[in-house]
Scaffold this motif. Sequence first.
Motif, PDB file in Angstrom:
ATOM      1  N   ASP A 151     -23.241 -35.907  20.207  1.00 54.61           N
ATOM      2  CA  ASP A 151     -24.112 -35.090  19.364  1.00 54.61           C
ATOM      3  C   ASP A 151     -24.388 -35.782  18.032  1.00 54.61           C
ATOM      4  OD1 ASP A 151     -25.408 -32.447  18.679  1.00 54.61           O
ATOM      5  OD2 ASP A 151     -23.866 -32.481  17.139  1.00 54.61           O
ATOM      6  N   TYR A 155     -27.946 -37.292  16.840  1.00 46.90           N
ATOM      7  CA  TYR A 155     -28.547 -36.772  15.606  1.00 46.90           C
ATOM      8  C   TYR A 155     -29.030 -37.901  14.706  1.00 46.90           C
ATOM      9  CZ  TYR A 155     -28.894 -34.460  11.059  1.00 46.90           C
ATOM     10  OH  TYR A 155     -29.346 -34.002   9.843  1.00 46.90           O
ATOM     11  N   LYS A 174     -34.776 -32.920  19.519  1.00 49.69           N
ATOM     12  CA  LYS A 174     -34.080 -33.879  20.385  1.00 49.69           C
ATOM     13  C   LYS A 174     -35.055 -34.908  20.938  1.00 49.69           C
ATOM     14  CE  LYS A 174     -30.052 -31.225  21.862  1.00 49.69           C
ATOM     15  NZ  LYS A 174     -30.102 -30.273  20.755  1.00 49.69           N
ATOM     16  N   MET A 225     -25.052 -32.807  26.603  1.00 43.56           N
ATOM     17  CA  MET A 225     -26.435 -32.486  26.228  1.00 43.56           C
ATOM     18  C   MET A 225     -26.959 -31.310  27.033  1.00 43.56           C
ATOM     19  SD  MET A 225     -28.114 -36.274  25.907  1.00 43.56           S
ATOM     20  CE  MET A 225     -27.223 -37.609  25.125  1.00 43.56           C
TER      21      MET A 225
END
Length: 278
Positions: A151, A155, A174, A225
Amino acid sequence: MKKRILTGLIGGALLFVVLLLLPPIFLTIALSGVCGLAMYEVLIVSRFVGHRGLTVSAVVFSMLTPFFTLLPGTMPAIAVIFLYILFLSIVQIKYHETLTMERIGFVFFVSVVFPIAFSCLSYLRTFSLRGSDSDGLFYVFLGLIIPWMCDMGAYFVGTFFGRHKLCPKISPKKTVEGAVGGIVVSILSALLAAFLYQILALGDSASVCYWQIALLALVGAPLSMVGDLMASLIKRQCQVKDFGHIMPGHGGVMDRFDSLMLTAPLLFMIVHYWPLVY
């Protein structure tokens, strides 16, 4: 971004205390609180808080799931699940005029899938095929590192290099580039954790299998995800940005733990049949 980093540092410090300085039971207690808060957030978002029966039963059941392995055998846990299903069935029958099957099904899904997934960390804490308490601790770290570093990598890589949207109708921010970066960061982080565990804890007493850990991260990172997108889909359909605001920069508890939905159970199954430390 400053809030996100500061919250991450505080959370990391608390995690360090719970995992390394306190007995294993405190991880179970902490996860019980996480499950209860996460479920309450979902019920707020989905507007189920007004129904006391569903709210109380879902939150209580969620908070009980981390303690299942402390019960003698599997039958007590099955009995708790049975009583929960029975209660939901009674609520559905009693309020059938205002409570649809779709809504009761949603509550059952989120209150079983997410808490049991999160609770896999508690189940891993004391598990080791070698009988070593430190192995369980290492598995818990892997269960957190693989999804959280994915994550984080997604990011930052997505922020600076993202061009192609991954699932724009579910999670507009995303990107494909971020997803690839997240997977790479997750694999490297898992391997670094394995290396540190080998050097600092195992020494010559045992060995970690690096290629198995790399493969686990390669599979686990994309699954994290999927869990994140599943939670994003719930938020999207409920028309909210975050599940809560208890963690500045991250949102709610569910926003931080949703990526464990598939990764933690996968790790729990893998270590039972495919040892990562031998």
